[in-house]
Scaffold this active site. Structure first.
Site, PDB file in Angstrom:
ATOM      1  N   CYS A  22       0.851  -1.202   0.000  1.00 18.19           N
ATOM      2  CA  CYS A  22       0.000   0.000   0.000  1.00 18.19           C
ATOM      3  C   CYS A  22       0.884   1.248   0.000  1.00 18.19           C
ATOM      4  O   CYS A  22       0.620   2.211  -0.727  1.00 18.19           O
ATOM      5  CB  CYS A  22      -0.898   0.028   1.231  1.00 18.19           C
ATOM      6  SG  CYS A  22      -2.120  -1.283   1.294  1.00 18.19           S
ATOM      7  N   ASP A 432      35.906  18.157  18.755  1.00 18.47           N
ATOM      8  CA  ASP A 432      36.369  19.524  18.966  1.00 18.47           C
ATOM      9  C   ASP A 432      36.714  19.654  20.451  1.00 18.47           C
ATOM     10  O   ASP A 432      36.230  18.866  21.274  1.00 18.47           O
ATOM     11  CB  ASP A 432      35.246  20.491  18.574  1.00 18.47           C
ATOM     12  CG  ASP A 432      35.589  21.928  18.906  1.00 18.47           C
ATOM     13  OD1 ASP A 432      36.691  22.361  18.544  1.00 18.47           O
ATOM     14  OD2 ASP A 432      34.753  22.596  19.531  1.00 18.47           O
ATOM     15  N   ASP A 635      33.046  24.520  13.361  1.00 21.93           N
ATOM     16  CA  ASP A 635      32.963  23.072  13.141  1.00 21.93           C
ATOM     17  C   ASP A 635      32.015  22.709  12.001  1.00 21.93           C
ATOM     18  O   ASP A 635      31.947  21.544  11.605  1.00 21.93           O
ATOM     19  CB  ASP A 635      32.481  22.368  14.420  1.00 21.93           C
ATOM     20  CG  ASP A 635      33.397  22.602  15.604  1.00 21.93           C
ATOM     21  OD1 ASP A 635      34.620  22.519  15.410  1.00 21.93           O
ATOM     22  OD2 ASP A 635      32.891  22.870  16.708  1.00 21.93           O
TER      23      ASP A 635
END
Length: 743
Positions: A22, A432, A635
């Site tokens: 479906c 980081d 970043d």
């Protein structure tokens, strides 16, 4: 795929879907509609996202297209109303299936008893079974036939087609044998009837759907809990009058009144009063945060003892909680890469099964001997019944839904299924330093003046005025540290990214930044301060130099405290066999000291944003699957390049926008949990796909009669129906096991 010039993307609930085929049909119908650029259906949460051009087609027109094949869209202006409408329809559907299942079971039971034990005891047996079976098919199983007919008109097929064909053929064959038994008697054969098979197949399939619907509703429990954090009404003060209004009526700038124990309805800033607020939803921190004038508060957090008033700043879809809910909804509705392959299989599965059933019937007619027709009918019906693709369609999305929900409960906000699937393969993590391994709140720890410097108060005032102009965290730390507040004017201010600031205060030219920055500007570093600077750097402190009129006058040491769990988180990642790297823009000595404290051997210092991205590329070129974890704008490039991008929840907006996962807490220990969650989710998907395929790989040949030449075994259609129902339920149940998984 059509190219849309002015597209609009929207997610809507879908009604009428009963199986994976479906979902494929709905997706296919929409994709081939003029004005639709792309569409994707999630069978597990009964939703579809549509990228369409409103100038070419409208949502009511798209709804009409789907209604032609038995499906529909729930179109509401308000997403909350749409969700409520979908829940209402699903509840009504569940009650309808429940009622149909009960009545089908009541009527099927005597049919089975007569067919199994009293077939030849009395003449009216066949007529009684026929009378009881007819309402099972025509009333309680009516939707299978209606949907199959609608799809056939568009040249499509799904599970309803299999059910309608199998039970319809069995019933009509049995009716013929009931009214014309002499046709078989004249040929020396007994006229078998399969009323019990037709009735019980409908019953088992309805029962499977009932259990499936109940189980599927549990996969979105986490989302329901998040939505439940939003209060429906709010007490507010507008034009000096207090009143209680619906949350949707709150406007930016309204003053909200919060009493003890109440949930905060929208994001804003405290204007009066004082209290402690449980913000564990947002931060993961168990201790309540103190709130007083000027402090931020967030929707969904819970006030503790005191009371306060706050000014609404973000309302409706813009609150942090609303964004989290939206992200979870989108992630639960997104498709993992493996699901795209499964969708393709489901799209061709039903036609293949019908082909196998026809081939089975023909084979038995040629090689079945004296009972050829009976066996041909029995086996082809069993093939059609057992080969339901529901389990296949549920295998991936149910696991993804539970996995995403489990993540939300553990402060892991997952943006899409692909990142959840990819994360299990991560073997390299880049961290980081500032804000990820450290608290991200640097503080001045040491201040040393050159011996010859006089009028230090004046210099401090100038330094504060300059650092206040900069948005850099280190500059802000220096500005906070200086208590002197002399009225001084700053001229020619300039911020040099990654280096420092320069400017003119009164009659003096100042430089504040790295020693390298000062030297580049022609400043000779004071020999008295060099040795102190080295000692401070070795203690993981960042050293900033200050020059006045070209003379080095001071150094400032700033430290960013390590998070309490950073070292443990790194150890956990390494224990999982993952290589951990640290990249920072800080100097070499500070980087080395921090890396040493947390147990990281591979690190790089003084890297620029582009350097971080290049380092990600380098690891990827070595065949590593890289996860980048960061919290700042610097970043964002590396986050975008990484295979799996993770943002710290207290980081910058751009980092969270780019990242596919966000840790809604400052605790880095959540990262190993996120990777472990991915492994468990992928393992569950593989288990689900195994069970979904194994039912069909084993079931279809057995149903076709492959064992008959060896032991005379033929699979009864009733057993085939039970096996089909069990396959779907087992897949959903296996996915639900993720909810109790230990991370």
């Amino acid at each position: 795929m059509e190219t849309i010039s002015d597209s609009h993307k929207i997610t809507l609930p879908v009604t009428g879907m009963s199986c994976a085929s479906c979902a494929v049909s709905v997706e296919s119908m929409l994709k081939h509609t003029a004005g639709v650029a792309d569409a994707g259906v999630n069978y597990a949460n009964q939703s579809v996202w549509i990228d369409y051009d409103p100038g070419v087609t409208t949502l009511p027109e798209l709804d009409k297209v789907l209604q032609g094949v038995g499906y529909g869209l729930i179109i509401q202006e308000d997403e909350e109303d749409a969700s409520a409408e979908q829940e209402k329809i699903q509840q009504e559907h569940y009650q309808h299936i429940k009622k149909s299942t009960i009545w089908a079971g009541i009527l099927s039971a005597p049919v089975v008893v007569i067919g199994m034990f009293f077939m030849d005891r009395f003449a009216a047996g066949n007529y009684i079974m026929m009378a009881l079976t007819l309402p099972v098919l025509a009333i309680f199983g009516r939707e299978f036939f209606v949907n199959a007919w609608k799809l056939a008109g568009h040249g499509k097929a799904n599970m309803d087609t299999l059910v309608a064909l199998s039970t319809g053929i069995a019933f009509l064959f049995s009716v013929f044998n009931t009214f014309s038994p002499q046709f078989w008697h004249e040929r020396g054969l007994h006229p078998h009837v399969y009323f019990e098979a037709a009735a019980v197949v409908i019953f088992f399939i309805l029962l499977g759907k009932l259990l499936e619907e109940r189980a599927k509703s549990n996969t979105s429990d986490a989302l329901k809990k998040l939505i439940g954090l939003q209060p429906k009404t709010v007490r507010m003060k507008r034009d000096g009058v207090e009143s209680e209004v619906a949350i949707r009526e709150v406007l930016i700038g309204d003053e909200i009144i919060i009493r003890s124990g109440e949930k905060i309805p929208v994001d804003g800033k405290v204007v009066s009063g004082q209290s402690f607020v449980d913000e564990s939803l947002m931060t993961g921190e168990p201790l309540p945060a103190e709130k007083k004038a000027g402090e931020q508060v967030f929707a969904g957090t819970i006030n503790q003892n005191g009371s306060f008033n706050f000014r609404a700043e973000k309302v409706g879809k813009n609150t942090v909680l609303a964004q989290i809910i939206k992200t979870v909804q989108q992630a639960q509705g997104s498709k993992a890469p493996v699901q795209k392959l499964v969708d393709k299989i489901a799209g061709v599965f039903v036609p293949i099964v019908i082909g196998i059933a026809i081939l089975t019937f023909i084979s038995w007619m040629f090689f079945g001997g004296e009972n050829a027709l009976t066996h041909a009918l029995l086996t082809s019906v069993s093939v059609l019944v057992i080969a339901c693709p529901c389990a296949l369609g549920l295998a991936t999305p149910t696991a993804i839904m539970v996995g995403v929900g489990k993540g939300a409960q553990n402060n892991i906000l997952i943006r899409d299924a692909e990142s959840l699937e990819k994360a299990h393969a991560v073997n390299a993590v880049i961290l980081d330093k500032t804000g990820t391994l450290t608290e991200g709140h640097p503080q001045v720890t040491d201040w040393h003046w050159a011996d010859s410097v006089e009028n230090r108060n004046i210099h401090e005032a100038a330094i504060r005025a300059l650092e206040n102009r900069s948005e850099h965290p280190l500059a802000q730390a220096v500005a906070r540290y200086i208590s002197i507040d002399l009225s001084v004017k700053v001229k020619d201010f300039q911020s040099v990214t990654g280096s420092g600031v320069r400017g003119r205060v009164e009659d003096g030219n100042y430089l504040i930044g790295t020693f390298g920055f000062l030297e580049k500007e022609g400043v000779v570093i004071n020999t008295e301060l060099i040795e102190q600077a080295e000692n401070l750097r070795n203690a993981a402190k960042t050293v900033v130099g200050v020059a006045h009129n070209g003379i080095h006058i001071a150094l400032i040491a700033i430290a960013d405290k390590l998070k309490a769990t950073s070292a443990e988180a790194v150890a956990q990642l390494q224990k999982q066999g993952i290589e951990v790297y640290m990249l920072t823009g800080d100097n070499q000595q500070t980087a080395a000291a921090v890396a040493r404290e947390v147990g990281i051997t591979e690190y790089q210092a003084e890297v620029k944003p582009d350097d971080k991205m290049q380092f990600v590329k380098k690891l990827q070129s070595e065949g590593k699957v890289v996860a980048m974890v960061g919290d700042g704008i610097n970043d964002s490039q590396a986050l975008a390049q990484a295979d799996v991008s993770v943002a710290m929840g207290k980081g910058s907006d751009i980092a969270m926008d780019v990242a596919k996962m966000t840790l809604i807490t400052s605790d880095l220990m959540v990262l190993p949990k996120a990777l472990k969650l991915s492994k468990k989710t992928v393992k569950t998907i593989k288990q689900n796909l195994f069970w979904a395929f194994i039912y069909n790989v084993i079931g279809i040949p057995v149903a076709a009669g492959v064992l008959y030449p060896f032991n005379g075994f033929l699979l009864d259609p009733m057993i085939a129906g039970a096996a089909m129902a069990l396959s779907s339920v087992s897949v959903v149940t296996n996915s639900l096991r993720l909810r109790g998984a230990k991370l």
